[in-house]
Design a protein around this motif. Structure first.
Motif, PDB file in Angstrom:
ATOM      1  N   ARG A   1       0.833  -1.214   0.000  1.00  0.00           N
ATOM      2  CA  ARG A   1       0.000   0.000   0.000  1.00  0.00           C
ATOM      3  C   ARG A   1       0.859   1.252   0.000  1.00  0.00           C
ATOM      4  O   ARG A   1       0.555   2.239  -0.661  1.00  0.00           O
ATOM      5  N   ASP A   2       1.960   1.202   0.787  1.00  0.00           N
ATOM      6  CA  ASP A   2       2.774   2.413   0.898  1.00  0.00           C
ATOM      7  C   ASP A   2       4.178   2.057   1.366  1.00  0.00           C
ATOM      8  O   ASP A   2       4.367   1.080   2.113  1.00  0.00           O
ATOM      9  N   LEU A   3       5.143   2.832   0.915  1.00  0.00           N
ATOM     10  CA  LEU A   3       6.508   2.761   1.456  1.00  0.00           C
ATOM     11  C   LEU A   3       6.653   3.978   2.357  1.00  0.00           C
ATOM     12  O   LEU A   3       6.682   5.112   1.879  1.00  0.00           O
ATOM     13  N   LEU A   4       6.668   3.745   3.667  1.00  0.00           N
ATOM     14  CA  LEU A   4       6.635   4.852   4.629  1.00  0.00           C
ATOM     15  C   LEU A   4       7.990   5.545   4.728  1.00  0.00           C
ATOM     16  O   LEU A   4       8.068   6.765   4.798  1.00  0.00           O
ATOM     17  N   TYR A   5       9.059   4.764   4.757  1.00  0.00           N
ATOM     18  CA  TYR A   5      10.400   5.361   4.710  1.00  0.00           C
ATOM     19  C   TYR A   5      11.429   4.282   4.405  1.00  0.00           C
ATOM     20  O   TYR A   5      11.176   3.089   4.605  1.00  0.00           O
ATOM     21  N   ARG A   6      12.565   4.725   3.906  1.00  0.00           N
ATOM     22  CA  ARG A   6      13.719   3.844   3.724  1.00  0.00           C
ATOM     23  C   ARG A   6      14.702   4.180   4.832  1.00  0.00           C
ATOM     24  O   ARG A   6      14.915   5.356   5.144  1.00  0.00           O
ATOM     25  N   LEU A   7      15.297   3.160   5.438  1.00  0.00           N
ATOM     26  CA  LEU A   7      16.173   3.366   6.582  1.00  0.00           C
ATOM     27  C   LEU A   7      17.625   3.211   6.167  1.00  0.00           C
ATOM     28  O   LEU A   7      17.986   2.207   5.547  1.00  0.00           O
ATOM     29  N   ASP A   8      18.432   4.200   6.499  1.00  0.00           N
ATOM     30  CA  ASP A   8      19.877   4.072   6.284  1.00  0.00           C
ATOM     31  C   ASP A   8      20.431   3.311   7.491  1.00  0.00           C
ATOM     32  O   ASP A   8      20.457   3.840   8.610  1.00  0.00           O
ATOM     33  N   VAL A   9      20.875   2.072   7.265  1.00  0.00           N
ATOM     34  CA  VAL A   9      21.270   1.235   8.399  1.00  0.00           C
ATOM     35  C   VAL A   9      22.598   1.674   9.003  1.00  0.00           C
ATOM     36  O   VAL A   9      22.983   1.203  10.065  1.00  0.00           O
ATOM     37  N   ASN A  10      23.304   2.575   8.343  1.00  0.00           N
ATOM     38  CA  ASN A  10      24.558   3.074   8.908  1.00  0.00           C
ATOM     39  C   ASN A  10      24.333   4.261   9.846  1.00  0.00           C
ATOM     40  O   ASN A  10      24.959   4.367  10.893  1.00  0.00           O
ATOM     41  N   THR A  11      23.414   5.154   9.461  1.00  0.00           N
ATOM     42  CA  THR A  11      23.189   6.370  10.266  1.00  0.00           C
ATOM     43  C   THR A  11      21.875   6.310  11.035  1.00  0.00           C
ATOM     44  O   THR A  11      21.610   7.169  11.869  1.00  0.00           O
ATOM     45  N   LEU A  12      21.015   5.322  10.717  1.00  0.00           N
ATOM     46  CA  LEU A  12      19.660   5.188  11.271  1.00  0.00           C
ATOM     47  C   LEU A  12      18.759   6.333  10.826  1.00  0.00           C
ATOM     48  O   LEU A  12      17.712   6.592  11.421  1.00  0.00           O
ATOM     49  N   HIS A  13      19.152   7.060   9.756  1.00  0.00           N
ATOM     50  CA  HIS A  13      18.334   8.146   9.215  1.00  0.00           C
ATOM     51  C   HIS A  13      17.171   7.563   8.413  1.00  0.00           C
ATOM     52  O   HIS A  13      17.328   6.591   7.675  1.00  0.00           O
ATOM     53  N   ARG A  14      15.982   8.176   8.543  1.00  0.00           N
ATOM     54  CA  ARG A  14      14.798   7.729   7.808  1.00  0.00           C
ATOM     55  C   ARG A  14      14.543   8.651   6.621  1.00  0.00           C
ATOM     56  O   ARG A  14      14.328   9.854   6.802  1.00  0.00           O
ATOM     57  N   ASP A  15      14.548   8.084   5.426  1.00  0.00           N
ATOM     58  CA  ASP A  15      14.262   8.859   4.224  1.00  0.00           C
ATOM     59  C   ASP A  15      12.790   8.664   3.869  1.00  0.00           C
ATOM     60  O   ASP A  15      12.412   7.650   3.288  1.00  0.00           O
TER      61      ASP A  15
ATOM     62  N   GLY B   1      13.321  -0.914   4.716  1.00  0.00           N
ATOM     63  CA  GLY B   1      12.366   0.177   4.866  1.00  0.00           C
ATOM     64  C   GLY B   1      11.112  -0.297   5.565  1.00  0.00           C
ATOM     65  O   GLY B   1      10.893  -1.494   5.752  1.00  0.00           O
ATOM     66  N   ARG B   2      10.300   0.685   5.939  1.00  0.00           N
ATOM     67  CA  ARG B   2       9.018   0.352   6.583  1.00  0.00           C
ATOM     68  C   ARG B   2       7.906   0.465   5.551  1.00  0.00           C
ATOM     69  O   ARG B   2       7.793   1.478   4.857  1.00  0.00           O
ATOM     70  N   VAL B   3       7.118  -0.581   5.435  1.00  0.00           N
ATOM     71  CA  VAL B   3       6.061  -0.622   4.434  1.00  0.00           C
ATOM     72  C   VAL B   3       4.735  -1.002   5.078  1.00  0.00           C
ATOM     73  O   VAL B   3       4.699  -1.624   6.146  1.00  0.00           O
ATOM     74  N   SER B   4       3.648  -0.614   4.424  1.00  0.00           N
ATOM     75  CA  SER B   4       2.331  -1.105   4.852  1.00  0.00           C
ATOM     76  C   SER B   4       1.807  -2.012   3.752  1.00  0.00           C
ATOM     77  O   SER B   4       1.915  -1.693   2.555  1.00  0.00           O
ATOM     78  N   LEU B   5       1.305  -3.158   4.149  1.00  0.00           N
ATOM     79  CA  LEU B   5       0.852  -4.191   3.217  1.00  0.00           C
ATOM     80  C   LEU B   5      -0.623  -4.484   3.436  1.00  0.00           C
ATOM     81  O   LEU B   5      -1.122  -4.420   4.567  1.00  0.00           O
TER      82      LEU B   5
END
Length: 422
Positions: free
Chosen positions: A352-366, A378-382
């Protein structure tokens, strides 16, 4: 049957000494055959190396040996009188994130190796994050190559403090630090005489004694039905009405006489018998595989769930999850259609949606990310076509984990951890 098996994963940057460490564990615990050792000694001599290169015991693939790297998840087995061990030797490179996720997802413990000379690297932080994302209950930071810093307590304490500070951002429940030299065997199987300032256990002693029985969820009773056993046209008349439900206990304890609920119907009954190939049991708990017979006839099929009436998983077609994308040929994008395999149930899902992509090195959420590529998380809703009987991954790794499958190729393209089901 001995159930005391410890599964552990090893991770670290290139040349941190993972393969040497595993070789040392196998060698010092006398878990290798003489012909294996002879072959390794011959290869070491042929390369002009002064010491036997124990790393050659584990880098079994020829391509790995030639390149001097570990590229696949290699499983090794060894045992001591106290425990049986399964090692998942996972690669360190960022392009093999999916391999590390595979190896760590079933592990009770993770060993992250750090080179005492180099200290914490970006990869060390990434591995620590991935092991906590995968809810590996026990973490060991093994500060290796202490012989190359003159067994310096000061250097060990520096790395320990730096990692402890980073670990405060993570969900780490049990963290142990061990200084060692895998090459020389210091603190691997036997305590080191070169580090009298260290009063903790050797690595093997820690692996043998770390308490894992309480890591499994013994509160929330979950039994995903894998197979319905109906002996058709049985010669024995008593078996004509036999209907057994086979599967692996994913959580909690099931006892004979317990009231249980069937999902999705919501009907309740009681456990009549719990059977195994070795005979009947009074109770079953994770990770036992058993066959249950129930007192009442209920229409139950593969993919259904047995649980307690007053303790049910979420029954939902909508889930939020962290997904590690594993496909080289396609990306995960909103509106993607895939298959989900969750416990024993397979269903169609749409992203349904891609909520954010996670940079596993910095823990930054795009939060502006349009897709997930190979090895990205990344975090997704299915949205699923059938209801899933799910728990949050942090509560139960079996009922909270799933894989995503490409319908066209039947290839596994993603691994997911349920954050929330509603």
């Amino acid at each position: 049957m001995s159930t005391d098996i410890l599964r552990f994963a090893t991770a670290g940057s290139v040349d941190d000494g993972k393969s040497t460490l595993i070789g040392r564990l196998l060698f010092d615990s006398k878990s290798i055959f003489e012909d294996q050792l002879d072959a390794v000694e011959r290869t070491s001599r042929g390369r002009g190396e002064e010491q036997t290169n124990l790393a050659l015991l584990t880098d079994g693939l020829r391509a790995e040996r030639e390149q001097g790297i570990t590229i696949d998840v290699a499983y090794r087995y060894f045992a001591t009188p106290r425990r049986t061990f399964i090692i998942a030797d996972t690669p360190g490179h960022i392009q093999y994130t999916r391999n590390m996720v595979t190896g760590a997802s079933t592990s009770d413990l993770a060993i992250i190796l750090v080179d005492a000379r180099k200290g914490l690297q970006e990869q060390s932080r990434r591995h620590a994050f991935l092991t906590t994302l995968l809810q590996v209950p026990h973490l060991v930071l093994a500060v290796n190559k202490m012989d190359l810093v003159d067994y310096s307590q000061e250097r060990f304490e520096e790395i320990k403090q730096e990692f402890s500070a980073f670990a405060t951002k993570l969900d780490v429940s049990d963290l142990t630090f061990i200084p060692m030299s895998a090459l020389n065997g210091d603190n691997v199987v036997d305590r080191s005489i070169n580090m009298p300032w260290y009063d903790g256990p050797s690595l093997l002693h820690h692996l043998e004694h770390v308490h894992i029985a309480s890591d499994r969820n013994l509160i929330d009773a979950r039994f995903p039905v894998q197979y319905v056993i109906r002996p058709h046209r049985a010669a024995d008349p008593e078996l004509h009405d036999y209907r057994g439900y086979a599967g692996q206990v994913a959580g909690g304890v099931f006892k004979r006489g317990d009231e249980i609920m069937h999902l999705p119907s919501g009907l309740t009954t009681r456990v009549a018998k719990i059977l195994t190939p070795d005979g009947e049991l009074d109770e079953a708990f994770p990770p036992m595989s058993v066959t249950m017979l129930l007192e009442d006839e209920i229409d139950i099929s593969r993919g259904d769930m047995l649980c307690r009436p007053n303790n049910q998983p979420e029954v939902s077609q909508d889930i939020d999850a962290m997904v590690c994308w594993m496909s080289e040929s396609r990306k995960l994008t909103p509106r993607s259609r895939l298959l989900i395999k969750h416990t024993t149930r397979t269903a169609k899902v749409m992203v349904r949606d891609l909520l954010y992509r996670l940079d596993v090195n910095t823990l930054h959420r795009d939060e502006d990310a349009a897709d997930l590529s190979l090895n990205e998380i990344g975090r997704v809703s299915l949205r699923s076509t059938q209801p899933l009987f799910a728990d949050e991954y942090k509560e139960n790794r079996l009922t909270g984990g799933f894989i995503l499958i490409d319908e066209g190729t039947n290839a596994t393209v993603g691994a997911g951890m349920i954050v929330h089901a509603d």
